[in-house]
Scaffold this active site. Structure first.
Site, PDB file in Angstrom:
ATOM      1  N   TYR A 190      16.594  59.690  35.980  1.00 44.64           N
ATOM      2  CA  TYR A 190      17.707  60.295  36.731  1.00 44.64           C
ATOM      3  C   TYR A 190      18.726  59.230  37.133  1.00 44.64           C
ATOM      4  O   TYR A 190      19.941  59.385  36.910  1.00 44.64           O
ATOM      5  CB  TYR A 190      17.134  61.019  37.960  1.00 44.64           C
ATOM      6  N   TYR A 242      29.647  70.036  46.038  1.00 46.64           N
ATOM      7  CA  TYR A 242      28.891  70.086  47.278  1.00 46.64           C
ATOM      8  C   TYR A 242      29.561  71.020  48.282  1.00 46.64           C
ATOM      9  O   TYR A 242      29.949  72.124  47.941  1.00 46.64           O
ATOM     10  CB  TYR A 242      28.734  68.680  47.878  1.00 46.64           C
TER      11      TYR A 242
END
Lengths: 306, 306, 306, 306
Positions: A190, A242
């Site tokens: 990741y 977000y």
């Protein structure tokens, strides 16, 4: 439309915005950028490019990489992926852990950290080995942007060493059996794809398939099916920024995804892909000038989808 | 495009969906509907209508009313409204109270109940009196749909008597000083506009201004400015369907708003407004067949914004 | 032990504490007290009293009333009461609403507001009528302290008018069907018993039955059974001081209950009941000097249960 | 009082309880016990012992170890420890992560997992090295129980390998800078002391200092000061049994601490320490028969502190 002129107009208008906001500083490696840099690239479906500023300067793509890994996982797993990561907006960051706990380790969507970690974990399960997995991610993006790309070792290492909140998310999901590989391998992969370095021009080119129903218009290669491309775009619009996703939808009105490295990608369905770069962030963690530039772009071109 | 034919095609295809889902039953008054009803209306900017099913049957618009009250409040207060209600997605329903508490009584957006209660409260503060306020709401919608509309006394009364969770939300916000009128007056006005009865055709007509930058194309009257209309549309896309907003964005790909009465409105920017009605709800509280019909519509017409 | 001398010693030592803390100010009526007042009363099982300071001055007992209403409800319902209100500590105040929502409207214990509202509601269900219920509460306390007591109308009214958070709690519990009477009646009764005015001496006398296994040692009347008295005492120790319960257990080491009016009651099992009063509160909402005085008391007498 | 007879009476009465509940099974190693074992030991301040059942059989002490590590950390750091771990009850387990997040990585008390991990981390910071730290913990308990004790390698390894939720807690606290050593070292030390094997008799002996103001009555050695011993006892009463602490306070009425291995320790201040063992747990994770036995003990002896 004269896109080059529009880019020039935007560059003039955003000059006063450039000093606003702060460069991401949670890891030292990210701070080493020219804070007032600005670049913008447009790539039309026919391959025409328009660029302005330091459009070939490479920067850390960070969360923009989540778009590519989600597309890859969706291609490999189809609807089965939704058993492990959902596709709904997530509310505020405060909820990250409580929501994950309440929803038994299933993240709300693949663009919040928890969801992107699950996506990466699913790729790792498919390709078995962390090096192969990273090579496949690299290869996927490389096929899209037609350039060799590399990750930044220093950024990768600092993320890995300081990413305690991501470790908490991964451990919690593992306790719910929603991480299938060793946490260390999943997080390494990741952080590595978050540390990829790309330029505005490369990112605009790489996003083009999402503006064209999943098919790269330059090579006619289908990277994902049309419904899957639609899913990625819908997700970028509802969850791409977000806690400022609603704001971005209003001000810019395009599906897009931002990264704390200062980049933002966006697409105009059936027309083009766009990338903008400017490393100072607003208080929501999105590029301040980048957001303004995209807002100006849809105002000048009337290309907002609303 | 032959919209009438498309509606007919949809009507055929959704027959097998009609028995699925359950009519809202939290108040007895809502249960008294024909569970297998179906209707759909399209209204183009030039005023042309296409209808199918029981398109002139009136049903309880419920949360669809939140679109109109938000538009009114945005017109009156502009950006000041955002001090009292935010415009970001909210995550799952479980969070309703904790999020409101954590964010000090400021709801995430005007389409969750807490946010719509604040919106209604702001109208009450402006018009001073609950009867005048309700008349103004009624008048606003009436000017849009060109028909007299009424609320259903029985539905209103049952909502008022059983709405304890909404009372909890209003009381909590009042403790944070984000409700400025007596809770009773605010909730009465809120439940009254939720109890308005309208038909598919009326709702499609009433939504037309949002497909046309805030201007009613039939009368050329500006109801709200273009940027405000864009804001309403962006909000419908990101927050219009509670915890299925992301799913609706993907499957339908249009800004829309649903109500537990079984109605869903949607708009195709610069082209048309749509309303669909079918009272059985899916597990997320949105009309099951209505959602399917809209999905078929964007598939057949390729009008998804993605 | 010479308790009078100990009280005198305490009075000397707490002089420097008296100016610390702030009087409760969330309602104007509570502010009208002498901020530097101090009083302390001890009542032994044999009826002997020791007093110091303004021990016969009446003050608003506030949350101390929760001890009496819980004892009454426990007497009437026994273990059935625990279906509606639990008996475990509750964590921090922030959680009040989320915990109540997560646990489906069942409050953690009868000494947090939500729990005390349920307790009062259960009394209302038993006595049918709000006036009778309040009279019974009044009579219960009156039988214990052997004095007529009254509530303060001004405090009651201000609480009723400004108690929006309590309204939110009651409404949320009602939505989970854990309030059985009209919210208005339950809250009126609740605020009324919180507004009762008693002196230190009266409260020490009224608490004596809990130091004596439920039996008033002065009259030999059993108010509640021994196991129930033990339950009340255990609850006072674990939950009697909100988020400072652990601190009180350590510093004082006695079962006790505080109120924002500035009073604290405590018992030494099989020995005595104590009441202290001083209206300035520490940041946890408990009497600052009262807590210090009790701490001194157990230090000087070594009567801490630990 | 004839304690031996009381133990015999208890053993008779709890026979019917022995088949109830389930042995902890989250790690295989814990399952390998005799499910119907029962043992109980009493140790008076003068050193007299009373025992029944398999009182010298060693079992995994698990969370009981938190009492010893907290005592050690309190001795080393005093009040400074409270900057890193608080001493208030914590509400329900669901809140573990949200509460930790809301309170910025400071756990509510040293007896929930997060708090015990911080306590262990503080010991690690003091002793610098994980082996030395574990030896010091071992030595501390060893000095108290006068027997050599060992940890179970198999239990330790399984906990370490499957403890993802504890990893999540530690990572989250590290992100708030409340873990100062490598997570791996802290968790290893934590799991190691949880895996210590002790018998009922050893544990009763080891707890004696807490019944005697911090001084081991058999050697007159002060292990911690009297106020610190009081603090540990107050904490055991308010927080010693997770979500059944209130229930334990009522039914047993003694400061105590349970472990999922099936052991429970308790103290009667100034009189004795007690340990009971029976591996089947009730739904709150405490020894079912152990709790019943302690309840019988305080009923028969009237030694409840309430």
């Amino acid at each position: 439309m004269n896109y080059q002129k529009i880019l020039e107009e935007i560059q003039i208008q955003i000059q006063s915005e450039l000093p606003k906001g702060e460069v991401a500083s949670y890891i030292p490696a990210l701070k080493n950028v020219q804070a007032d840099d600005f670049a913008m690239s447009i790539k039309l479906l026919d391959g025409t490019s328009y660029n302005i500023g330091c459009f070939d300067k490479k920067f850390s793509i960070q969360s923009i990489s989540k778009v590519f890994t989600f597309a890859m996982a969706l291609k490999l797993y189809g609807k089965d992926l939704y058993k492990r990561v959902w596709y709904e907006p997530s509310g505020n960051p405060f909820n990250s852990l409580v929501q994950l706990e309440y929803e038994k380790g299933i993240p709300r969507n693949p663009f919040i950290n928890a969801g992107a970690i699950v996506t990466t974990d699913s790729l790792l399960s498919y390709y078995k080995n962390k090096n192969i997995t990273f090579n496949e991610i690299n290869h996927f993006i490389n096929s899209l942007c037609k350039k060799e790309i590399f990750y930044n070792e220093e950024i990768f290492k600092s993320e890995l060493e300081s990413g305690y909140r991501n470790q908490a998310l991964a451990s919690l999901m593992k306790s719910f059996k929603n991480i299938n590989n060793p946490i260390k391998d999943t997080l390494e992969t990741y952080f590595k794809h978050c540390s990829l370095m790309m330029s505005c021009e490369e990112l605009a080119t790489a996003m083009l398939f999402l503006a064209n129903h999943g098919v790269d218009p330059l090579t006619n290669k289908e990277f994902i099916t049309a419904p899957k491309a639609k899913r990625v775009n819908a997700l970028m619009l509802t969850c791409g920024h977000y806690d400022a996703s609603g704001d971005f939808a209003f001000h810019v009105g395009l599906p897009g995804k931002s990264g704390v490295g200062g980049g933002i990608v966006a697409i105009v369905p059936k027309k083009m892909a766009i990338c903008v770069y400017s490393p100072r962030l607003n208080e929501k963690g999105n590029s301040h000038t980048g957001t303004k530039a995209l807002e100006l772009f849809t105002t000048l071109t009337e290309l907002s989808i609303f």
